[in-house]
Design an enzyme around this catalytic site. Structure first.
Site, PDB file in Angstrom:
ATOM      1  N   THR A 317     -74.202  -6.717 -17.852  1.00  0.00           N
ATOM      2  CA  THR A 317     -74.297  -8.124 -18.240  1.00  0.00           C
ATOM      3  C   THR A 317     -74.849  -8.945 -17.076  1.00  0.00           C
ATOM      4  O   THR A 317     -75.724  -9.799 -17.250  1.00  0.00           O
ATOM      5  CB  THR A 317     -72.916  -8.661 -18.651  1.00  0.00           C
ATOM      6  OG1 THR A 317     -72.424  -7.891 -19.748  1.00  0.00           O
ATOM      7  CG2 THR A 317     -72.993 -10.117 -19.059  1.00  0.00           C
ATOM      8  N   GLN A 347     -74.438  -8.030 -25.224  1.00  0.00           N
ATOM      9  CA  GLN A 347     -74.521  -8.886 -24.042  1.00  0.00           C
ATOM     10  C   GLN A 347     -75.963  -8.967 -23.522  1.00  0.00           C
ATOM     11  O   GLN A 347     -76.554  -7.948 -23.145  1.00  0.00           O
ATOM     12  CB  GLN A 347     -73.611  -8.368 -22.927  1.00  0.00           C
ATOM     13  CG  GLN A 347     -72.137  -8.387 -23.270  1.00  0.00           C
ATOM     14  CD  GLN A 347     -71.649  -7.040 -23.754  1.00  0.00           C
ATOM     15  OE1 GLN A 347     -72.291  -6.382 -24.552  1.00  0.00           O
ATOM     16  NE2 GLN A 347     -70.490  -6.613 -23.251  1.00  0.00           N
ATOM     17  N   GLN A 369     -75.193 -13.311 -27.812  1.00  0.00           N
ATOM     18  CA  GLN A 369     -73.961 -13.047 -27.069  1.00  0.00           C
ATOM     19  C   GLN A 369     -74.219 -13.211 -25.578  1.00  0.00           C
ATOM     20  O   GLN A 369     -75.187 -12.675 -25.040  1.00  0.00           O
ATOM     21  CB  GLN A 369     -73.445 -11.629 -27.354  1.00  0.00           C
ATOM     22  CG  GLN A 369     -72.138 -11.308 -26.647  1.00  0.00           C
ATOM     23  CD  GLN A 369     -71.530 -10.002 -27.118  1.00  0.00           C
ATOM     24  OE1 GLN A 369     -71.906  -9.454 -28.137  1.00  0.00           O
ATOM     25  NE2 GLN A 369     -70.563  -9.488 -26.359  1.00  0.00           N
ATOM     26  N   ASP A 370     -73.348 -13.994 -24.907  1.00  0.00           N
ATOM     27  CA  ASP A 370     -73.431 -14.181 -23.451  1.00  0.00           C
ATOM     28  C   ASP A 370     -74.706 -14.898 -23.009  1.00  0.00           C
ATOM     29  O   ASP A 370     -75.344 -14.500 -22.034  1.00  0.00           O
ATOM     30  CB  ASP A 370     -73.320 -12.832 -22.727  1.00  0.00           C
ATOM     31  CG  ASP A 370     -71.938 -12.228 -22.829  1.00  0.00           C
ATOM     32  OD1 ASP A 370     -71.112 -12.781 -23.567  1.00  0.00           O
ATOM     33  OD2 ASP A 370     -71.689 -11.205 -22.179  1.00  0.00           O
ATOM     34  N   ASP A 391     -69.021 -15.606 -27.213  1.00  0.00           N
ATOM     35  CA  ASP A 391     -68.751 -15.855 -25.791  1.00  0.00           C
ATOM     36  C   ASP A 391     -69.990 -16.400 -25.082  1.00  0.00           C
ATOM     37  O   ASP A 391     -70.266 -16.031 -23.930  1.00  0.00           O
ATOM     38  CB  ASP A 391     -68.298 -14.571 -25.096  1.00  0.00           C
ATOM     39  CG  ASP A 391     -67.104 -13.921 -25.762  1.00  0.00           C
ATOM     40  OD1 ASP A 391     -66.330 -14.630 -26.412  1.00  0.00           O
ATOM     41  OD2 ASP A 391     -66.958 -12.691 -25.636  1.00  0.00           O
ATOM     42  N   ARG A 459     -62.055 -18.048 -26.222  1.00  0.00           N
ATOM     43  CA  ARG A 459     -61.014 -17.031 -26.126  1.00  0.00           C
ATOM     44  C   ARG A 459     -60.863 -16.644 -24.655  1.00  0.00           C
ATOM     45  O   ARG A 459     -61.813 -16.769 -23.851  1.00  0.00           O
ATOM     46  CB  ARG A 459     -61.336 -15.817 -26.995  1.00  0.00           C
ATOM     47  CG  ARG A 459     -62.657 -15.105 -26.680  1.00  0.00           C
ATOM     48  CD  ARG A 459     -62.814 -13.883 -27.570  1.00  0.00           C
ATOM     49  NE  ARG A 459     -64.048 -13.159 -27.285  1.00  0.00           N
ATOM     50  CZ  ARG A 459     -64.208 -11.851 -27.509  1.00  0.00           C
ATOM     51  NH1 ARG A 459     -63.210 -11.139 -28.002  1.00  0.00           N
ATOM     52  NH2 ARG A 459     -65.359 -11.264 -27.241  1.00  0.00           N
ATOM     53  N   TRP A 461     -61.045 -14.619 -21.658  1.00  0.00           N
ATOM     54  CA  TRP A 461     -61.609 -13.401 -21.072  1.00  0.00           C
ATOM     55  C   TRP A 461     -60.692 -12.860 -19.970  1.00  0.00           C
ATOM     56  O   TRP A 461     -60.470 -11.662 -19.870  1.00  0.00           O
ATOM     57  CB  TRP A 461     -62.998 -13.721 -20.529  1.00  0.00           C
ATOM     58  CG  TRP A 461     -63.727 -12.577 -19.907  1.00  0.00           C
ATOM     59  CD1 TRP A 461     -63.522 -11.245 -20.145  1.00  0.00           C
ATOM     60  CD2 TRP A 461     -64.803 -12.643 -18.978  1.00  0.00           C
ATOM     61  NE1 TRP A 461     -64.408 -10.481 -19.417  1.00  0.00           N
ATOM     62  CE2 TRP A 461     -65.197 -11.324 -18.692  1.00  0.00           C
ATOM     63  CE3 TRP A 461     -65.467 -13.701 -18.364  1.00  0.00           C
ATOM     64  CZ2 TRP A 461     -66.233 -11.039 -17.800  1.00  0.00           C
ATOM     65  CZ3 TRP A 461     -66.504 -13.413 -17.487  1.00  0.00           C
ATOM     66  CH2 TRP A 461     -66.876 -12.092 -17.210  1.00  0.00           C
TER      67      TRP A 461
END
Length: 553
Positions: A317, A347, A369-370, A391, A459, A461
């Site tokens: 990532t 990611q 995502q990310d 996220d 959320r 992490w």
């Protein structure tokens, strides 16, 4: 941001090999031993403080800093704080050497650790002398060191060891491990926080920002650059794909700026790169040595830098970012940062920032995502658009998102959207995300099917994840619960999630989660902790800048 997985045995052996015992030169007084009892990991503290040896940090690991003396060790051998930092720094130096030797095996995760260890050494080096820096700055740098450690470990969960690395690890006979970096840095965060309290300095724990305009680290000249048209900017270097500038790629311009400054220009002087309209397909890296760099585009969706690295195709990532910056004082304006890997690649980062005192103004960040990795240190996002699914705003920075549009995209089938995943690992880190005067809405691809997917504000992490939404418009796409668990009851009592005076169809709090760490903020004195006046002592200095701002609630 990666889903937590068990570290493979071989990865674990490699990590043990890195985290071997190091003999350090530290104080051994009874006072220091007593102080160790007040740290989160007293046995680790006592162990390193009892050790005495001839290990000296090589000079090439040490840096000259404008804000402190050249020396990196305390003249008082019994100075508890300096000794603890010295011990941790020696561990980081040793880890850097081992990561350097293992990096030759070609593992992406080892390359991440090598870079992150180098940054941690810099952070520790800057933090060691309390007399010439503020404890708040030191707490910021130590928080970044914690983020670096966790990022290094996360990389081994994401990228399986290749055959050569696995073969090397099978021959490793790990030394007994008496301490590890996470515990040592956690102790430093507690020690530094205590030194702030004992010295009577202002502040206490850093709270989340709610600034109305540019913060104090943006000079008058930089504000003028941010607010002027790109055509009016006098740039040091111009990038244009059609050949009308000095270079055709952003990476070439960045490399040239680094060379120019190393041969004469000071890093303390703002260096401006103007990137003309166009789509630049490249991965850009701005290293920690490249300070006070400013990149100005011709506007959102006009100047676009795009890439497609992702974890499915073998990147971590951390390494997947289309644009990555760690140089202090970075500013971007009028740019779009994009990762086109798509939701099926999981990611895939558009921008990663570990730049302290950085500003992103009128920029766009597009991914799934990310998307936006606010990795560490202090960052401001003002008038920005951020797109993603899972996220998609994550990391362990102290980051403020003000007057920003957060657009939630259509995810993969069966996926749930989560706007944030803040990664605060330690209760003494001064990090967190603050969203102020912003908006969360469905992107055009999600709008027709909005009812088929659940969307949450965030959320946890990491264990002490911290995020606040204040005076922000929350669209009807937000699930009534508001927030989503990471894994069972993990972090639900240690996180800090807050909502204050939000509006919109998704702002109702009657159906919100009942976690111990969630707060519907109704008390003005509680909300006031997040304002410019109480957090930044802004009334003491902002009026003189002429910048309009909101002092309190």
């Amino acid at each position: 941001m990666a889903t937590t997985k068990a570290i493979t045995l071989r990865s674990y052996l490699l990590l043990l090999y890195v985290m071997v015992s190091v003999r350090v030169s530290t104080c051994s007084s009874s006072e220091a031993m007593s102080s160790c009892s007040q740290t989160p990991y007293p046995l680790v503290c006592t162990s390193i403080m009892k050790r005495s040896a001839s290990t000296v940090i090589p000079q090439y690991y040490l840096e000259d800093n404008d804000d402190q003396d050249d020396t990196t060790t305390s003249t008082n051998p019994f100075h508890f704080r300096s000794s603890a930092i010295q011990a941790t720094m020696q561990r980081a130096v040793h880890t850097h050497k081992l990561a350097s030797s293992m990096n030759s095996l070609g593992s992406t995760a080892w390359a991440d650790c090598l870079e992150l260890c180098d940054q941690t050494i810099s952070h520790l080096n800057r933090s060691i002398l309390l007399g010439s820096i503020s404890t708040e700055d030191a707490q910021t740098w130590l928080s970044a060191a914690m983020a670096n450690e966790q990022t290094c470990l996360d990389g081994f969960n994401e990228v399986p060891l290749d055959h050569s690395t696995a073969a090397a690890s099978s021959n490793i006979n790990p030394f007994p491990v008496t301490t590890n970096m996470s515990e040592m840095i956690s102790n430093l965060l507690a020690i530094n926080k205590a030194s702030k309290t004992n010295s009577g300095s202002r502040g206490g724990n850093r709270r989340l920002l709610a600034v109305k305009e540019f913060p104090r680290w943006v000079s008058a000249a930089d504000r003028k650059l941010l607010q002027s048209s790109s055509s009016a900017v006098k740039a040091n270097i111009v990038v244009a794909q059609d050949g009308s500038g000095d270079y055709k790629t952003i990476s070439a311009a960045v490399a040239a700026s680094n060379k120019l400054r190393s041969t004469g220009s000071s890093n303390s002087i703002r260096f401006v790169i103007h990137v003309k309209a166009g789509v630049y397909k490249e991965n850009v890296q701005i290293s920690k040595s490249m300070k006070n760099l400013m990149i100005i585009g011709d506007g959102i969706d006009k100047t676009i830098v795009t890439g497609s690295k992702n974890v499915i195709d073998g990147s971590t990532t951390f390494r997947s970012a289309t644009f990555a910056v760690t140089g202090e004082g970075f500013i971007a304006r009028g740019m779009t940062f994009e990762n086109t890997a798509g939701p099926e690649k999981h990611q895939a980062v558009a921008l990663r920032s570990g730049s302290d005192l950085s500003v992103f103004y009128e920029c766009s960040f597009k991914g799934y995502q990310d998307t936006l990795y606010a990795h560490s240190l202090r960052q401001l996002y003002r008038n920005c658009d951020i797109y993603g699914t899972v996220d998609f705003i994550f990391g362990d920075a102290a980051a403020v998102f003000q007057n920003c549009n957060i657009y939630v995209r259509k995810p993969l089938s069966q996926q749930k959207n989560t706007v944030t995943a803040q990664g605060r690992k330690d209760p003494n880190e001064n990090t967190g995300f603050s969203f102020h005067d912003s908006a969360v809405a469905a992107a055009s691809d999600l709008q027709p099917v909005q009812g088929s997917f659940r969307t949450y504000l965030g959320r946890p992490w990491k264990e002490y994840s911290r995020t606040v939404f204040m005076k922000t418009s929350l669209g009807g796409l937000i699930d009534p619960a508001g927030w989503l668990e990471w894994d069972g009851d993990f972090a639900l009592s240690t996180l800090y999630y807050g909502e204050y005076m939000n509006s919109g169809a998704g702002a109702g709090t009657s159906g919100r989660v009942k976690w111990p760490g969630f707060h519907v903020i109704t008390d003005a004195s509680e909300a006031a902790k997040f304002t410019v006046k109480n957090f930044l002592s802004g009334d003491n200095w902002i009026p003189s800048t002429g910048i309009p701002y909101t002092s309190g609630l």
